[in-house]
Design a protein around this motif. Structure first.
Motif, PDB file in Angstrom:
ATOM      1  N   GLY A 176     108.657  54.386   3.437  1.00  4.90           N
ATOM      2  CA  GLY A 176     107.978  55.846   3.655  1.00  4.90           C
ATOM      3  C   GLY A 176     107.933  56.316   2.298  1.00  4.90           C
ATOM      4  O   GLY A 176     108.680  55.796   1.527  1.00  4.90           O
ATOM      5  N   ASP A 177     107.034  57.440   2.111  1.00  6.44           N
ATOM      6  CA  ASP A 177     106.958  57.876   0.702  1.00  6.44           C
ATOM      7  C   ASP A 177     108.142  58.671   0.287  1.00  6.44           C
ATOM      8  O   ASP A 177     108.253  58.883  -1.094  1.00  6.44           O
ATOM      9  CB  ASP A 177     105.470  58.735   0.911  1.00  6.44           C
ATOM     10  CG  ASP A 177     105.622  60.010   1.417  1.00  6.44           C
ATOM     11  OD1 ASP A 177     106.549  60.150   2.202  1.00  6.44           O
ATOM     12  OD2 ASP A 177     104.951  61.020   1.268  1.00  6.44           O
ATOM     13  N   THR A 178     108.958  58.996   1.213  1.00  8.01           N
ATOM     14  CA  THR A 178     110.154  59.912   0.617  1.00  8.01           C
ATOM     15  C   THR A 178     111.230  59.095  -0.189  1.00  8.01           C
ATOM     16  O   THR A 178     111.811  59.441  -0.947  1.00  8.01           O
ATOM     17  CB  THR A 178     110.959  60.384   2.033  1.00  8.01           C
ATOM     18  OG1 THR A 178     111.141  59.069   2.564  1.00  8.01           O
ATOM     19  CG2 THR A 178     110.077  61.299   2.770  1.00  8.01           C
TER      20      THR A 178
ATOM     21  N   ALA B 121      91.011  53.796  -6.345  1.00  6.19           N
ATOM     22  CA  ALA B 121      91.693  53.103  -7.225  1.00  6.19           C
ATOM     23  C   ALA B 121      92.922  52.491  -6.658  1.00  6.19           C
ATOM     24  O   ALA B 121      93.525  51.686  -7.437  1.00  6.19           O
ATOM     25  CB  ALA B 121      91.632  53.722  -8.575  1.00  6.19           C
ATOM     26  N   TYR B 122      93.531  53.166  -5.785  1.00  6.79           N
ATOM     27  CA  TYR B 122      94.837  53.011  -5.243  1.00  6.79           C
ATOM     28  C   TYR B 122      94.903  51.518  -5.036  1.00  6.79           C
ATOM     29  O   TYR B 122      93.882  51.056  -4.112  1.00  6.79           O
ATOM     30  CB  TYR B 122      95.210  53.763  -3.755  1.00  6.79           C
ATOM     31  CG  TYR B 122      95.915  55.036  -4.000  1.00  6.79           C
ATOM     32  CD1 TYR B 122      96.355  55.439  -5.383  1.00  6.79           C
ATOM     33  CD2 TYR B 122      95.610  56.019  -3.100  1.00  6.79           C
ATOM     34  CE1 TYR B 122      97.020  56.880  -5.352  1.00  6.79           C
ATOM     35  CE2 TYR B 122      96.192  57.149  -3.184  1.00  6.79           C
ATOM     36  CZ  TYR B 122      96.851  57.575  -4.050  1.00  6.79           C
ATOM     37  OH  TYR B 122      97.202  59.005  -4.237  1.00  6.79           O
ATOM     38  N   PRO B 123      95.705  50.803  -5.554  1.00  6.47           N
ATOM     39  CA  PRO B 123      95.583  49.142  -5.224  1.00  6.47           C
ATOM     40  C   PRO B 123      95.941  48.989  -3.809  1.00  6.47           C
ATOM     41  O   PRO B 123      95.300  48.175  -2.882  1.00  6.47           O
ATOM     42  CB  PRO B 123      96.764  48.604  -5.963  1.00  6.47           C
ATOM     43  CG  PRO B 123      96.833  49.507  -6.930  1.00  6.47           C
ATOM     44  CD  PRO B 123      96.605  50.825  -6.907  1.00  6.47           C
TER      45      PRO B 123
ATOM     46  N   VAL C  41     107.798  53.889  17.399  1.00  6.61           N
ATOM     47  CA  VAL C  41     108.210  54.753  18.228  1.00  6.61           C
ATOM     48  C   VAL C  41     107.883  56.113  17.443  1.00  6.61           C
ATOM     49  O   VAL C  41     108.274  56.437  16.337  1.00  6.61           O
ATOM     50  CB  VAL C  41     109.759  54.620  18.227  1.00  6.61           C
ATOM     51  CG1 VAL C  41     110.178  55.591  19.174  1.00  6.61           C
ATOM     52  CG2 VAL C  41     110.228  53.063  18.929  1.00  6.61           C
ATOM     53  N   GLU C  42     106.939  56.793  18.011  1.00  5.44           N
ATOM     54  CA  GLU C  42     106.412  57.914  17.445  1.00  5.44           C
ATOM     55  C   GLU C  42     106.654  59.215  18.405  1.00  5.44           C
ATOM     56  O   GLU C  42     106.532  59.512  19.390  1.00  5.44           O
ATOM     57  CB  GLU C  42     104.861  57.603  17.228  1.00  5.44           C
ATOM     58  CG  GLU C  42     103.980  58.840  16.771  1.00  5.44           C
ATOM     59  CD  GLU C  42     104.516  59.633  15.580  1.00  5.44           C
ATOM     60  OE1 GLU C  42     104.854  58.794  14.401  1.00  5.44           O
ATOM     61  OE2 GLU C  42     104.643  60.634  15.472  1.00  5.44           O
ATOM     62  N   ALA C  43     107.090  60.177  17.466  1.00  3.89           N
ATOM     63  CA  ALA C  43     107.559  61.472  18.037  1.00  3.89           C
ATOM     64  C   ALA C  43     106.371  62.201  18.648  1.00  3.89           C
ATOM     65  O   ALA C  43     106.562  62.955  19.608  1.00  3.89           O
ATOM     66  CB  ALA C  43     108.208  62.396  16.947  1.00  3.89           C
TER      67      ALA C  43
HETATM   68  C1  FAD Z   1      98.926  68.896   2.219  1.00  4.31           C
HETATM   69  C2  FAD Z   1      99.265  67.344   1.948  1.00  4.31           C
HETATM   70  C3  FAD Z   1      98.453  66.945   0.604  1.00  4.31           C
HETATM   71  C4  FAD Z   1      98.402  65.737   0.259  1.00  4.31           C
HETATM   72  N1  FAD Z   1      97.670  65.211  -0.494  1.00  4.31           N
HETATM   73  C5  FAD Z   1      97.724  63.745  -0.799  1.00  4.31           C
HETATM   74  C6  FAD Z   1      96.648  63.289  -1.484  1.00  4.31           C
HETATM   75  O1  FAD Z   1      95.462  63.844  -1.848  1.00  4.31           O
HETATM   76  N2  FAD Z   1      96.693  61.821  -1.757  1.00  4.31           N
HETATM   77  C7  FAD Z   1      97.722  61.143  -1.585  1.00  4.31           C
HETATM   78  O2  FAD Z   1      97.392  59.659  -1.712  1.00  4.31           O
HETATM   79  N3  FAD Z   1      98.688  61.723  -0.653  1.00  4.31           N
HETATM   80  C8  FAD Z   1      98.700  62.959  -0.191  1.00  4.31           C
HETATM   81  N4  FAD Z   1      99.498  63.244   0.545  1.00  4.31           N
HETATM   82  C9  FAD Z   1     100.763  62.634   0.589  1.00  4.31           C
HETATM   83  C10 FAD Z   1     100.634  61.677   1.968  1.00  4.31           C
HETATM   84  O3  FAD Z   1      99.752  62.182   3.048  1.00  4.31           O
HETATM   85  C11 FAD Z   1     101.754  60.925   2.445  1.00  4.31           C
HETATM   86  O4  FAD Z   1     102.291  60.202   1.121  1.00  4.31           O
HETATM   87  C12 FAD Z   1     101.709  60.147   3.535  1.00  4.31           C
HETATM   88  O5  FAD Z   1     100.968  60.383   4.564  1.00  4.31           O
HETATM   89  C13 FAD Z   1     103.085  59.624   3.944  1.00  4.31           C
HETATM   90  O6  FAD Z   1     102.936  58.557   5.149  1.00  4.31           O
HETATM   91  P1  FAD Z   1     104.352  58.199   5.743  1.00  4.31           P
HETATM   92  O7  FAD Z   1     103.814  57.554   6.596  1.00  4.31           O
HETATM   93  O8  FAD Z   1     105.454  57.673   4.725  1.00  4.31           O
HETATM   94  O9  FAD Z   1     105.040  59.411   6.430  1.00  4.31           O
HETATM   95  P2  FAD Z   1     104.692  60.755   7.653  1.00  4.31           P
HETATM   96  O10 FAD Z   1     102.932  60.844   7.422  1.00  4.31           O
HETATM   97  O11 FAD Z   1     105.382  61.802   7.347  1.00  4.31           O
HETATM   98  O12 FAD Z   1     104.906  59.831   8.864  1.00  4.31           O
HETATM   99  C14 FAD Z   1     106.351  59.834   9.621  1.00  4.31           C
HETATM  100  C15 FAD Z   1     105.824  59.555  10.970  1.00  4.31           C
HETATM  101  O13 FAD Z   1     107.241  59.681  11.674  1.00  4.31           O
HETATM  102  C16 FAD Z   1     107.247  60.330  12.692  1.00  4.31           C
HETATM  103  N5  FAD Z   1     108.691  60.828  13.153  1.00  4.31           N
HETATM  104  C17 FAD Z   1     109.313  61.495  12.188  1.00  4.31           C
HETATM  105  N6  FAD Z   1     110.771  61.709  12.910  1.00  4.31           N
HETATM  106  C18 FAD Z   1     110.617  60.656  13.899  1.00  4.31           C
HETATM  107  C19 FAD Z   1     111.549  60.403  14.851  1.00  4.31           C
HETATM  108  N7  FAD Z   1     112.753  61.164  14.939  1.00  4.31           N
HETATM  109  N8  FAD Z   1     111.336  60.010  15.932  1.00  4.31           N
HETATM  110  C20 FAD Z   1     110.088  59.232  16.047  1.00  4.31           C
HETATM  111  N9  FAD Z   1     109.060  59.509  14.988  1.00  4.31           N
HETATM  112  C21 FAD Z   1     109.343  60.438  13.910  1.00  4.31           C
HETATM  113  C22 FAD Z   1     106.326  61.537  12.459  1.00  4.31           C
HETATM  114  O14 FAD Z   1     105.842  62.323  13.467  1.00  4.31           O
HETATM  115  C23 FAD Z   1     105.364  60.857  11.661  1.00  4.31           C
HETATM  116  O15 FAD Z   1     104.245  60.425  12.412  1.00  4.31           O
HETATM  117  C24 FAD Z   1      99.470  64.684   0.964  1.00  4.31           C
HETATM  118  C25 FAD Z   1     100.055  65.263   1.993  1.00  4.31           C
HETATM  119  C26 FAD Z   1     100.240  66.371   2.468  1.00  4.31           C
HETATM  120  C27 FAD Z   1     100.828  66.991   3.771  1.00  4.31           C
END
Ligand code: FAD
Length: 417
Positions: free
Chosen positions: A387-389, A65-67, A35-37
């Motif tokens: 997720g990364d958070t 090198a990321y595993p 489910v994607e916003a």
């Molecule tokens: C500027 C920048 C530089 C970065 N540089 C690097 C780097 O050099 N190397 C590296 O490894 N990482 C880097 N990162 C980090 C990396 O991009 C993130 O850690 C990774 O993309 C996180 O993925 P995720 O799926 O956890 O979260 P997200 O990519 O945030 O995905 C979450 C998804 O959930 C959807 N969503 C949110 N709320 C809702 C809702 N209520 N309903 C439905 N859908 C929803 C969003 O639309 C999104 O598609 C960088 C990030 C940024 C922004």
């Protein structure tokens, strides 16, 4: 007994984490629903095509090198383009190239003879490389955390090398200017840089989620579908629709979606990324340009076109990252960045192309982990978190937590069968 395909497993968020969760579930015979916003997959990993140029939403690199990247991505199909292992530091209008001469011979002489970095720090850099190459990732994430600045000082690096190299280089990675990020993240990233390449796919960073999406065969993706709240067994969408769900994976910041979440809301690190067209390149090699200057807007820059790109607007494309914008936005920010480009790098821009303001770029986490444990990813009987958070701000963490959470759901289902 319910057939695997009949389980309604929803994944909220089609970012890299959600895509890996879907792939893992598919590999075990399940057919999840993402489910994607928005109207695209990839979340924070996106590339726009503007006037022939590939513009990534923020300067991002894949560390080979990321595993997790090695496990889930087909590097060859991504046509990865490698950066040189080093940086070009601009000081008083002069370019100083430094880097790892053991990995790229062309960096040997500039590095050895660079007066920017004291000799004893060059030796220490080498020592740190060797130490971290040997150190296991698990050991890195078991270390007591301190700030990266404290770590560098404790390692014995001089203020000079911290200011001239570590601060500008790692500020661009951590998206904060004081090196307050956890030493665990520093060691992990440093190790990754030292053992593999920093790279981007030829078609831009979005080729990564595109590749992951193309591997999905039985996953349904609901685009433009924003979730409002989640309880056990039910997902409520913004438009009021209710989805019944056997299992729900929240692959994005969950705090706003769970009414009784005990978690505090996530703090975010932000940045601005500006793209300019230029006639020629001031840095010929594919090296990141750094500006080690207190109070400047520019942190780093990179000529996207110093690597092979699938599309090219005809001239050179310059990507500039600003971490602390000093309150400037819009045209004021563009003009000030342009004048810094001229003053410190002697770069004349032909025209500004686009600015991305990214308020939620990286989660500002106090405790950095490598991946999740079973208890951390399980919120309730039917709700799981990833997720990364929850882990650390990186593609590696997004992928690993996506795989982990899917395996936890599968374990739960198998326990019932
Ligand atoms: C500027 C920048 C530089 C970065 N540089 C690097 C780097 O050099 N190397 C590296 O490894 N990482 C880097 N990162 C980090 C990396 O991009 C993130 O850690 C990774 O993309 C996180 O993925 P995720 O799926 O956890 O979260 P997200 O990519 O945030 O995905 C979450 C998804 O959930 C959807 N969503 C949110 N709320 C809702 C809702 N209520 N309903 C439905 N859908 C929803 C969003 O639309 C999104 O598609 C960088 C990030 C940024 C922004």
């Amino acid at each position: 007994m319910m057939q695997k395909q009949n389980y309604k497993i929803h994944i909220i968020g089609g970012g890299v984490c959600g895509l890996i969760a879907a792939k893992t579930l598919e590999d075990h015979g399940f057919s999840p629903i993402i489910v994607e916003a928005t109207n695209f997959v990839g979340g924070r990993v996106k590339t726009d095509l503007i006037e022939g140029y590939q513009l990534d939403h923020g300067f991002q690199v894949l560390l080979t090198a990321y595993p997790a990247a090695q496990k889930f991505l087909d590097f060859k199909a991504l046509e990865l383009q490698n950066f040189l292992p080093g940086a070009s530091i601009f000081k008083e209008g002069k370019e100083n190239q430094i880097g790892d001469p053991l990995r790229d011979f062309s960096l040997l002489f500039p590095t050895v003879f660079s007066s920017l970095i004291p000799l004893k720090d060059k030796v220490k850099i080498l020592k740190l490389n060797i130490q971290l190459k040997k150190k296991k990732i698990t050991a890195i994430f078991e270390e007591k955390e301190k700030t990266t600045l404290q770590y560098l000082q404790d390692f014995g690096f001089s203020d000079e090398v911290i200011t001239q190299f570590f601060k500008p280089f790692f500020s661009g990675i951590f998206l904060e200017t004081q090196l307050e990020t956890s030493s665990r993240m520093f060691e992990f990233v440093y190790k990754m840089f030292g053992t593999g390449n920093a790279a981007v796919p030829k078609a831009g960073i979005q080729a990564i989620p595109d590749q992951l999406k193309n591997q999905l065969k039985t996953t349904e993706i609901l685009f433009n579908t924003k979730v409002k709240s989640v309880i056990d067994g039910q997902i409520t969408l913004e438009d009021g629709t209710i989805l019944e769900s056997d299992f729900t994976i929240i692959a994005t910041d969950s705090t706003a979606l769970l009414s009784n979440s005990s978690k505090k809301s996530i703090k975010w690190k932000s940045c601005f990324t500006l793209y300019f067209e230029t006639e020629k390149r001031v840095i010929a090699k594919p090296l990141i340009g750094l500006l080690p200057k207190e109070n400047s807007l520019i942190n780093n820059l990179f000529y996207t076109t110093s690597l092979k790109t699938a599309r090219n607007g005809g001239k050179e494309l310059l990507c500039v990252t600003v971490i602390d914008n000093h309150g400037l936005k819009g045209d004021e920010l563009t003009q000030k960045v342009k004048s810094e480009l001229k003053e410190h790098f002697n770069i004349d821009v032909l025209r500004w192309i686009k600015t991305y303001e990214i308020p939620k770029a990286l989660p500002d986490l106090k405790e950095i982990k490598y991946t999740l444990t079973a208890t951390e990813s399980r919120y309730s009987e039917k709700i799981f978190l990833a997720g990364d958070t929850l882990v650390n701000g990186s593609l590696n963490a997004a992928m690993l937590s996506g795989e982990h959470v899917a395996l936890e759901v599968i374990k739960t289902i198998n326990g019932r069968i």
